[in-house]
Design a protein around this motif. Structure first.
Motif, PDB file in Angstrom:
ATOM      1  N   PRO A  62       0.846  -1.213   0.000  1.00 26.91           N
ATOM      2  CA  PRO A  62       0.000   0.000   0.000  1.00 26.91           C
ATOM      3  C   PRO A  62       0.874   1.252   0.000  1.00 26.91           C
ATOM      4  CG  PRO A  62      -0.738  -1.575   1.656  1.00 26.91           C
ATOM      5  CD  PRO A  62       0.583  -2.063   1.166  1.00 26.91           C
ATOM      6  N   ASN A  63       0.484   2.231  -0.782  1.00 29.08           N
ATOM      7  CA  ASN A  63       1.308   3.432  -0.944  1.00 29.08           C
ATOM      8  C   ASN A  63       1.558   4.143   0.379  1.00 29.08           C
ATOM      9  OD1 ASN A  63       2.628   5.368  -2.810  1.00 29.08           O
ATOM     10  ND2 ASN A  63       1.083   6.778  -1.992  1.00 29.08           N
ATOM     11  N   ARG A  64       0.579   4.123   1.275  1.00 30.48           N
ATOM     12  CA  ARG A  64       0.707   4.874   2.527  1.00 30.48           C
ATOM     13  C   ARG A  64       1.758   4.304   3.470  1.00 30.48           C
ATOM     14  NH1 ARG A  64      -3.915   1.871   2.868  1.00 30.48           N
ATOM     15  NH2 ARG A  64      -4.152   0.513   4.693  1.00 30.48           N
ATOM     16  N   ILE A  65       2.144   3.035   3.275  1.00 30.78           N
ATOM     17  CA  ILE A  65       3.157   2.450   4.160  1.00 30.78           C
ATOM     18  C   ILE A  65       4.403   1.994   3.391  1.00 30.78           C
ATOM     19  CG2 ILE A  65       1.457   1.686   5.865  1.00 30.78           C
ATOM     20  CD1 ILE A  65       1.885  -1.189   4.703  1.00 30.78           C
ATOM     21  N   ARG A  66       4.574   2.471   2.159  1.00 32.93           N
ATOM     22  CA  ARG A  66       5.681   1.972   1.341  1.00 32.93           C
ATOM     23  C   ARG A  66       7.040   2.318   1.943  1.00 32.93           C
ATOM     24  NH1 ARG A  66       4.835   6.891  -0.943  1.00 32.93           N
ATOM     25  NH2 ARG A  66       6.666   7.941  -1.821  1.00 32.93           N
ATOM     26  N   ILE A  67       7.179   3.510   2.539  1.00 32.28           N
ATOM     27  CA  ILE A  67       8.460   3.903   3.128  1.00 32.28           C
ATOM     28  C   ILE A  67       8.808   2.995   4.300  1.00 32.28           C
ATOM     29  CG2 ILE A  67       9.746   5.742   4.269  1.00 32.28           C
ATOM     30  CD1 ILE A  67       9.250   6.282   1.344  1.00 32.28           C
ATOM     31  N   ILE A  68       7.803   2.648   5.104  1.00 34.89           N
ATOM     32  CA  ILE A  68       8.030   1.753   6.247  1.00 34.89           C
ATOM     33  C   ILE A  68       8.490   0.386   5.760  1.00 34.89           C
ATOM     34  CG2 ILE A  68       6.929   0.587   8.200  1.00 34.89           C
ATOM     35  CD1 ILE A  68       5.027   2.987   8.394  1.00 34.89           C
ATOM     36  N   VAL A  69       7.824  -0.132   4.733  1.00 36.48           N
ATOM     37  CA  VAL A  69       8.198  -1.437   4.185  1.00 36.48           C
ATOM     38  C   VAL A  69       9.621  -1.393   3.623  1.00 36.48           C
ATOM     39  CG1 VAL A  69       7.680  -3.168   2.420  1.00 36.48           C
ATOM     40  CG2 VAL A  69       5.813  -2.065   3.673  1.00 36.48           C
ATOM     41  N   GLN A  70       9.941  -0.318   2.919  1.00 40.43           N
ATOM     42  CA  GLN A  70      11.290  -0.172   2.363  1.00 40.43           C
ATOM     43  C   GLN A  70      12.337  -0.160   3.473  1.00 40.43           C
ATOM     44  OE1 GLN A  70      11.243   3.380  -0.057  1.00 40.43           O
ATOM     45  NE2 GLN A  70       9.467   2.668  -1.209  1.00 40.43           N
ATOM     46  N   LEU A  71      12.080   0.572   4.538  1.00 35.08           N
ATOM     47  CA  LEU A  71      13.029   0.651   5.654  1.00 35.08           C
ATOM     48  C   LEU A  71      13.205  -0.705   6.330  1.00 35.08           C
ATOM     49  CD1 LEU A  71      12.088   4.082   7.285  1.00 35.08           C
ATOM     50  CD2 LEU A  71      14.246   3.486   6.163  1.00 35.08           C
ATOM     51  N   VAL A  72      12.110  -1.456   6.446  1.00 35.14           N
ATOM     52  CA  VAL A  72      12.191  -2.788   7.065  1.00 35.14           C
ATOM     53  C   VAL A  72      13.067  -3.708   6.218  1.00 35.14           C
ATOM     54  CG1 VAL A  72      10.883  -4.866   7.621  1.00 35.14           C
ATOM     55  CG2 VAL A  72      10.015  -2.630   8.306  1.00 35.14           C
ATOM     56  N   VAL A  73      12.871  -3.681   4.904  1.00 37.50           N
ATOM     57  CA  VAL A  73      13.660  -4.526   4.006  1.00 37.50           C
ATOM     58  C   VAL A  73      15.139  -4.129   4.060  1.00 37.50           C
ATOM     59  CG1 VAL A  73      14.095  -5.116   1.591  1.00 37.50           C
ATOM     60  CG2 VAL A  73      11.748  -5.052   2.454  1.00 37.50           C
ATOM     61  N   VAL A  74      15.412  -2.830   3.968  1.00 35.57           N
ATOM     62  CA  VAL A  74      16.801  -2.351   4.000  1.00 35.57           C
ATOM     63  C   VAL A  74      17.451  -2.670   5.340  1.00 35.57           C
ATOM     64  CG1 VAL A  74      18.283  -0.308   3.905  1.00 35.57           C
ATOM     65  CG2 VAL A  74      16.385  -0.535   2.299  1.00 35.57           C
ATOM     66  N   ALA A  75      16.716  -2.435   6.434  1.00 39.55           N
ATOM     67  CA  ALA A  75      17.260  -2.720   7.768  1.00 39.55           C
ATOM     68  C   ALA A  75      17.591  -4.201   7.930  1.00 39.55           C
ATOM     69  CB  ALA A  75      16.267  -2.274   8.841  1.00 39.55           C
ATOM     70  N   MET A  76      16.715  -5.065   7.429  1.00 40.41           N
ATOM     71  CA  MET A  76      16.959  -6.507   7.497  1.00 40.41           C
ATOM     72  C   MET A  76      18.261  -6.873   6.788  1.00 40.41           C
ATOM     73  SD  MET A  76      14.742  -9.564   5.736  1.00 40.41           S
ATOM     74  CE  MET A  76      15.249  -8.990   4.104  1.00 40.41           C
ATOM     75  N   LEU A  77      18.463  -6.321   5.593  1.00 38.20           N
ATOM     76  CA  LEU A  77      19.669  -6.618   4.823  1.00 38.20           C
ATOM     77  C   LEU A  77      20.921  -6.046   5.495  1.00 38.20           C
ATOM     78  CD1 LEU A  77      18.243  -5.964   1.253  1.00 38.20           C
ATOM     79  CD2 LEU A  77      18.955  -8.176   2.178  1.00 38.20           C
ATOM     80  N   VAL A  78      20.806  -4.841   6.047  1.00 42.43           N
ATOM     81  CA  VAL A  78      21.951  -4.220   6.726  1.00 42.43           C
ATOM     82  C   VAL A  78      22.347  -5.023   7.964  1.00 42.43           C
ATOM     83  CG1 VAL A  78      22.710  -2.196   8.038  1.00 42.43           C
ATOM     84  CG2 VAL A  78      21.540  -1.899   5.860  1.00 42.43           C
ATOM     85  N   ILE A  79      21.370  -5.464   8.722  1.00 38.82           N
ATOM     86  CA  ILE A  79      21.659  -6.288   9.903  1.00 38.82           C
ATOM     87  C   ILE A  79      22.337  -7.592   9.489  1.00 38.82           C
ATOM     88  CG2 ILE A  79      20.600  -7.648  11.762  1.00 38.82           C
ATOM     89  CD1 ILE A  79      18.454  -5.411  11.933  1.00 38.82           C
ATOM     90  N   LEU A  80      21.863  -8.182   8.403  1.00 40.30           N
ATOM     91  CA  LEU A  80      22.461  -9.422   7.895  1.00 40.30           C
ATOM     92  C   LEU A  80      23.924  -9.183   7.499  1.00 40.30           C
ATOM     93  CD1 LEU A  80      22.037 -12.375   7.071  1.00 40.30           C
ATOM     94  CD2 LEU A  80      21.269 -11.555   4.833  1.00 40.30           C
ATOM     95  N   VAL A  81      24.180  -8.104   6.770  1.00 41.51           N
ATOM     96  CA  VAL A  81      25.545  -7.767   6.361  1.00 41.51           C
ATOM     97  C   VAL A  81      26.419  -7.518   7.588  1.00 41.51           C
ATOM     98  CG1 VAL A  81      26.960  -5.963   5.285  1.00 41.51           C
ATOM     99  CG2 VAL A  81      24.969  -6.868   4.080  1.00 41.51           C
ATOM    100  N   ASP A  82      25.888  -6.790   8.561  1.00 36.25           N
ATOM    101  CA  ASP A  82      26.649  -6.473   9.774  1.00 36.25           C
ATOM    102  C   ASP A  82      27.026  -7.738  10.530  1.00 36.25           C
ATOM    103  OD1 ASP A  82      27.782  -4.653  11.678  1.00 36.25           O
ATOM    104  OD2 ASP A  82      26.048  -5.016  12.981  1.00 36.25           O
ATOM    105  N   GLN A  83      26.107  -8.675  10.645  1.00 37.04           N
ATOM    106  CA  GLN A  83      26.381  -9.916  11.365  1.00 37.04           C
ATOM    107  C   GLN A  83      27.402 -10.782  10.616  1.00 37.04           C
ATOM    108  OE1 GLN A  83      25.256 -10.625  14.539  1.00 37.04           O
ATOM    109  NE2 GLN A  83      24.619  -8.492  14.306  1.00 37.04           N
ATOM    110  N   ILE A  84      27.328 -10.784   9.287  1.00 35.89           N
ATOM    111  CA  ILE A  84      28.304 -11.536   8.494  1.00 35.89           C
ATOM    112  C   ILE A  84      29.701 -10.955   8.686  1.00 35.89           C
ATOM    113  CG2 ILE A  84      29.046 -12.059   6.132  1.00 35.89           C
ATOM    114  CD1 ILE A  84      26.079 -12.291   5.397  1.00 35.89           C
ATOM    115  N   LEU A  85      29.795  -9.632   8.692  1.00 32.86           N
ATOM    116  CA  LEU A  85      31.095  -8.980   8.899  1.00 32.86           C
ATOM    117  C   LEU A  85      31.656  -9.301  10.280  1.00 32.86           C
ATOM    118  CD1 LEU A  85      30.639  -5.413   7.332  1.00 32.86           C
ATOM    119  CD2 LEU A  85      31.976  -7.322   6.450  1.00 32.86           C
TER     120      LEU A  85
END
Length: 206
Positions: A62-85
């Protein structure tokens, strides 16, 4: 597939030298080449796969929550990268400090999701994200190369400038300490921007 998708972000529309995005982290992690390369790979991975995932989900968000969804996806990937490092390259992870986490707020990541991934299919979005991350990473590597070589006489921690060249050993050379200070990163980034705009005259009007 349009070649401009992966060619422009690296050269003609480089996110750092043309769009001047992500400049803070590019100044902060380029004292040495190793953390700069790791940061570059991290941003490439996050930018590419976040665009890919959002493109897959684009018609269900939904357009009204797209930024929240984007941040959740990006945060998930960043946390994954951080843990791998932390698991496989702990020393580099310590050198990068908070800057891996700050990939979440990197304008390049969110910018490509908004500008491209939300309106295009997954594979082109993946390529666009990877290319923009690579354009960012290229600038990191170039800055780090000159800063470490001239500022410390090393590359990847290995001595490149012969010790016999140094004044303390009867030679003529001294490391330039200015290159490991933040102002020199800004100066070098400015020189890269100037060089690119001198070659690509059409960028001056943008």
């Amino acid at each position: 597939m349009n070649k401009e998708i992966y060619k422009n972000p690296i050269f003609k529309s480089n996110p750092v030298t043309v769009l001047v995005l992500g400049i803070c982290s590019s100044l902060a992690v380029t004292v040495k080449l190793e953390p700069a390369c790791v940061m570059a790979l991290s941003v490439i991975a996050v930018t590419g796969f976040s665009s890919f995932i959002i493109s897959i989900l684009r018609n269900t968000i939904p357009n009204r929550i797209r930024i929240i969804v984007q941040l959740v996806v990006v945060a998930m990937l960043v946390i994954l990268v951080d843990q791998i490092l932390k698991a496989f390259s702990y020393e580099v992870s310590k050198q990068l400090s908070v800057f891996v986490g700050l990939i979440i707020t990197n304008c390049i990541v969110m910018g490509r999701i908004e500008a491209f991934a939300l309106g295009n299919k997954p594979i082109p979005s993946l390529i666009d994200g990877l290319a923009n991350g690579a354009g960012y990473g290229l600038v990191l590597v170039v800055l780090a190369f000159f800063r470490e070589l001239i500022g410390s006489g090393t590359l990847f921690g290995h001595q490149i400038i012969p010790l016999s060249w140094y004044v303390k050993n009867g030679g003529f050379y001294e490391n330039n300490g200015l290159f490991i200070l933040p102002p020199m990163a800004l100066i070098l980034a400015g020189l890269l921007i100037w060089a690119q705009r001198s070659i690509q005259k059409d960028l001056i009007e943008k």
